[in-house]
Design a protein around this motif. Sequence first.
Motif, short mmCIF file in Angstrom:
data_model
loop_
_atom_site.label_atom_id
_atom_site.label_comp_id
_atom_site.label_asym_id
_atom_site.label_seq_id
_atom_site.Cartn_x
_atom_site.Cartn_y
_atom_site.Cartn_z
N ALA A 87 3.87 -11.98 5.99
CA ALA A 87 3.88 -12.22 4.55
C ALA A 87 2.68 -11.55 3.89
O ALA A 87 2.82 -10.88 2.86
N GLN A 88 1.50 -11.66 4.54
CA GLN A 88 0.33 -11.04 3.90
C GLN A 88 0.38 -9.52 3.99
O GLN A 88 -0.12 -8.83 3.11
N ALA A 89 1.06 -8.99 5.02
CA ALA A 89 1.24 -7.54 5.10
C ALA A 89 2.11 -7.05 3.95
O ALA A 89 1.79 -6.06 3.29
N VAL A 90 3.23 -7.75 3.70
CA VAL A 90 4.13 -7.31 2.63
C VAL A 90 3.45 -7.46 1.28
O VAL A 90 3.57 -6.59 0.41
N GLU A 91 2.68 -8.54 1.11
CA GLU A 91 1.97 -8.72 -0.16
C GLU A 91 0.94 -7.61 -0.37
O GLU A 91 0.80 -7.10 -1.48
N SER A 92 0.24 -7.20 0.70
CA SER A 92 -0.71 -6.10 0.55
C SER A 92 0.02 -4.82 0.20
O SER A 92 -0.46 -4.02 -0.60
N ALA A 93 1.20 -4.61 0.81
CA ALA A 93 1.95 -3.40 0.53
C ALA A 93 2.42 -3.39 -0.92
O ALA A 93 2.40 -2.36 -1.59
N ALA A 94 2.84 -4.56 -1.43
CA ALA A 94 3.29 -4.64 -2.82
C ALA A 94 2.12 -4.72 -3.79
O ALA A 94 2.31 -4.62 -4.99
N GLU A 95 0.92 -4.90 -3.26
CA GLU A 95 -0.30 -5.06 -4.06
C GLU A 95 -0.16 -6.18 -5.08
O GLU A 95 -0.40 -5.98 -6.27
N VAL A 96 0.27 -7.35 -4.61
CA VAL A 96 0.30 -8.52 -5.48
C VAL A 96 -0.74 -9.52 -4.99
O VAL A 96 -1.06 -9.57 -3.80
N GLU A 97 -1.28 -10.28 -5.92
CA GLU A 97 -2.22 -11.35 -5.58
C GLU A 97 -1.43 -12.65 -5.59
O GLU A 97 -0.69 -12.92 -6.53
N ILE A 98 -1.57 -13.45 -4.55
CA ILE A 98 -0.83 -14.71 -4.52
C ILE A 98 -1.73 -15.82 -5.08
O ILE A 98 -2.95 -15.68 -5.11
N PRO A 99 -1.13 -16.93 -5.57
CA PRO A 99 -1.94 -18.00 -6.15
C PRO A 99 -2.95 -18.57 -5.14
O PRO A 99 -2.70 -18.56 -3.93
N GLU A 100 -4.05 -19.05 -5.68
CA GLU A 100 -5.14 -19.54 -4.84
C GLU A 100 -4.68 -20.70 -3.94
O GLU A 100 -5.02 -20.78 -2.77
N ARG A 101 -3.88 -21.61 -4.52
CA ARG A 101 -3.42 -22.76 -3.74
C ARG A 101 -2.57 -22.33 -2.55
O ARG A 101 -2.66 -22.90 -1.47
N ALA A 102 -1.76 -21.27 -2.76
CA ALA A 102 -0.92 -20.77 -1.66
C ALA A 102 -1.79 -20.24 -0.53
O ALA A 102 -1.48 -20.45 0.65
#
Lengths: 410, 189
Positions: A87-102
């Motif tokens: 999940a963190q790999a895909v988020e880095s690829a999409a360059e999105v920041e996820i909410p702090e609580r998540a």
Amino acid sequence: MTSTSNRTVVIPPRVSIPIGPQHPALKEPAMFKLTVEGELIVDAEVNIGYNHRGVEKLAESNTHIQNLYLLARICGICSATHNGNYAQAVESAAEVEIPERARYIRTLIWELDRIHSHILWLGVAFHEVGFDTAFMYTWRDREVAMDMLESISGNRVHHDMNTVGGVRRDVPDELVPKLLRGFDKLKERMRYYRDVVLHEKTFWDRVAGVGILETDVAKKMGAVGPTARGSNVPVDVRFNDPTQAYVPMMDTGDFEMILNDRCDVAGRTIVRVEETIQAIEMCSWLVKNMPDGPIRERVRPRIQPNEVLARHEAPRGELIHYLVTNGTDKPERIKVRAPTHANWVSMAHTLKGNYLADAPIILAAIDPCYSCTDRVVVVDADEQKMELVPLDVLRVRANKWYKENPRRDE
Amino acid sequence: MSGAEAEVTERRPAERDELHKREYDLLDTILQDMADAVVAEECYVHVQPRRVFVRVHPDRLREFIRYMQREHDMWQVSTLSGRDLGDDLQANYHFFLNDKKIAITIKVNVPRDKPEYPSITDLVPGVDFVENEIREMFGIVPVGHPNPRRCELPENWPGEEYPLRKDWADPRGLMKRSKTTGPRPKEEL
């Protein structure tokens, strides 16, 4: 016994002992060819690849969301690590920041996973040296961690908490006191096991000085996780390359990397026990400091072309997902390097010079996890014929067999 | 997407800002010291923190690894992953520089019709298993590997088939059958 002068001395020959692929002490398939002189292991060869399931190939034809669940099934013990790291790999690829609580919830699941995995290992270690009472005790206390994971995620084993852009379930406020009570209990029990490990002679004498992996060899062979840290090699992704909630956690300065310079199985045991206590403290910190807010961010399924190296400290060591995306909702290439794969290289060296009776505990000391290591399963029936048996066929065949071969008491 | 196109677009270089200063310092030193060993246009600092990607000519790989070990104290090897770029195949060595806290990926492109490059197992013993794996999965041959053996695939796997290449046609229908869902009709069982 008339004359001793012409007695021939028989030197024990070198004998090769194949252990595995199916071996009662190890539960998972791997083959170790040990060459022994008498009781002493002089040479060792490690063969893996008996459980290769083709996950990397399969993942290329799945969407990112499907892959989250596929990769979680790579390992049954540390499923949260593969799931979360992808999940963190895909988020880095999409360059999105996820909410702090998540971030905090994701890290909490990772650390709870580490607690139950290390306690499980400790139980196995007690079992391998024949100290089954402590094995039963540790596995009973592991249930506390398992129950916490179940109350958060709904599942005991495959938590599947992560999705691309956050986590799937929130930690409700009414759960927090229950979690904190659980941490207190676990911490008390782990302190007790630390005393057992250090002061119980039946255990200590079996692990002290056994399975030596020198610091420079561990560095050269690329050992990771508690295996490396038990040999005083400072590798821990949580401290060296922090992501998610590890960033604010490391900024507090309350946590330090746990190292041991004993370089033997005892060192690895101490590192794991201390790490479990530290992980419990980390969990308490996460629960107490968890910010309010949303738990997921919507991410478009098509991920822009990118290449990402995602690293995470799994219970067994550094886990790497090298993800290349290509603008569609499927990955171009995903490489999974699970920690056990890195630890096999040093295994042959560690086994040499020890006694055959110590081989099980040395093998168990890296906390091997074979399914993470192998990735293609082909059920081969005969030499040229390959057959893949799906579950439904297996079930029909099993029912047929039991019908034809009824149990005696029926 | 074809390989050539993917190569142009998948790189996400970072701005030269304060956040990526350490990474750019490292990359600049490498580009200065080993200018003729690297393909400069494919070396970049990724926007993700602490990630540097470098592409090296295959015949200079061993020299480059020795330079990194000598000058930058590179000892922690993570893994080796293969890529199928179409005309080329690519081997990616992932290392982590523990002092600088930077993950560096060293790429080697080899032509598809002669996928060979010098092995570095004698310099970095940690890549013993993964160099065998890349030979099985992609047919990329690390020449001079001290212990070439079958490591991941079954022993009866055909020698000329490399399952992770994009053009692997799945002649025995393994992928299709592994995705079968639901019960089959009784007469097929």
